[in-house]
Design an enzyme around this catalytic site. Structure first.
Site, mmCIF file in Angstrom:
data_model
loop_
_atom_site.group_PDB
_atom_site.id
_atom_site.type_symbol
_atom_site.label_atom_id
_atom_site.label_comp_id
_atom_site.label_asym_id
_atom_site.label_seq_id
_atom_site.Cartn_x
_atom_site.Cartn_y
_atom_site.Cartn_z
ATOM 1 N N HIS A 84 16.844 -0.777 52.683
ATOM 2 C CA HIS A 84 16.354 -1.388 51.456
ATOM 3 C C HIS A 84 17.068 -0.803 50.242
ATOM 4 O O HIS A 84 17.538 0.338 50.267
ATOM 5 C CB HIS A 84 14.856 -1.162 51.310
ATOM 6 C CG HIS A 84 14.043 -1.810 52.373
ATOM 7 N ND1 HIS A 84 12.681 -1.714 52.408
ATOM 8 C CD2 HIS A 84 14.391 -2.572 53.447
ATOM 9 C CE1 HIS A 84 12.210 -2.382 53.443
ATOM 10 N NE2 HIS A 84 13.239 -2.902 54.093
ATOM 11 N N GLU B 282 15.943 0.379 47.384
ATOM 12 C CA GLU B 282 15.380 1.613 46.837
ATOM 13 C C GLU B 282 15.666 2.821 47.719
ATOM 14 O O GLU B 282 15.934 3.917 47.218
ATOM 15 C CB GLU B 282 13.864 1.469 46.639
ATOM 16 C CG GLU B 282 13.454 0.324 45.747
ATOM 17 C CD GLU B 282 13.225 -0.986 46.512
ATOM 18 O OE1 GLU B 282 12.576 -1.884 45.936
ATOM 19 O OE2 GLU B 282 13.669 -1.116 47.661
ATOM 20 N N CYS C 187 8.298 -0.627 49.183
ATOM 21 C CA CYS C 187 7.472 -0.486 50.381
ATOM 22 C C CYS C 187 7.193 0.994 50.630
ATOM 23 O O CYS C 187 7.705 1.867 49.932
ATOM 24 C CB CYS C 187 8.172 -1.114 51.587
ATOM 25 S SG CYS C 187 9.609 -0.166 52.160
ATOM 26 N N CYS D 26 10.378 3.063 51.150
ATOM 27 C CA CYS D 26 11.138 3.265 49.923
ATOM 28 C C CYS D 26 10.430 4.220 48.966
ATOM 29 O O CYS D 26 11.076 5.067 48.348
ATOM 30 C CB CYS D 26 11.388 1.928 49.242
ATOM 31 S SG CYS D 26 12.508 0.865 50.197
#
Length: 156
Positions: free
Chosen positions: A51, A53, A81, A84
């Site tokens: 992801h 992040e 999430c 992250c």
């Protein structure tokens, strides 16, 4: 970080998200902002486990000392999430700004196999730690703009 600065950085992160989608990746984006309001890093999603992040937090942890990162802000189009948020925490990034909540994304993705959303807010994850990470979001005035790259994407 002022509200106007948050808006500007969220728009920069959204440009990254649109670019990620244009290259076949999930339409998420984030920027790492230094204490001087300068964007230090940009990152879009790569795949289901890489992801935006998480990737920018890992890159930042390799590039900067923890004391400096504590004065930085990760600005993300959507609420990070659990993975992250945890990576942001361990990277020692002191502030998070996000545009839309995970629940808004779930309404668009449904049960899409590439986004099996968890009902665990980033505030809950970050609030479970020993460091007081500052969290700002969602930003309702920007939700429609930031969710736009997701419209239709998850129905492909």
């Amino acid at each position: 970080m002022t509200r106007d600065q948050m808006f500007a950085h969220l728009r920069a992160a959204n440009d990254v998200a649109r670019d990620a989608a244009a290259h076949g990746h999930h339409p998420f984006g984030c920027v790492l902002v230094g204490p001087d309001d300068r964007i230090l890093m940009r990152q879009g999603n790569i795949n289901t486990v890489r992801h935006a992040e998480t990737e920018v937090s890992r890159r930042a942890a390799d590039a900067y000392p923890p004391e400096f990162l504590w004065s930085c802000t990760l600005v993300s189009t959507g609420e990070p999430c659990a993975m992250c948020a945890g990576t942001l925490y361990w990277a020692n990034i002191g502030r998070l700004v996000y545009g839309f909540e995970e629940t808004k994304l779930l309404a668009l993705t449904g049960n899409h196999a590439e986004n099996p959303t968890m009902s665990l807010s980033s505030r809950t994850v970050l609030g479970s730690g020993q460091k007081p990470v500052e969290v700002h979001g969602p930003i309702p005035e920007m939700e429609e703009e930031l969710l736009a790259p997701h419209i239709g994407f998850w129905q492909r």
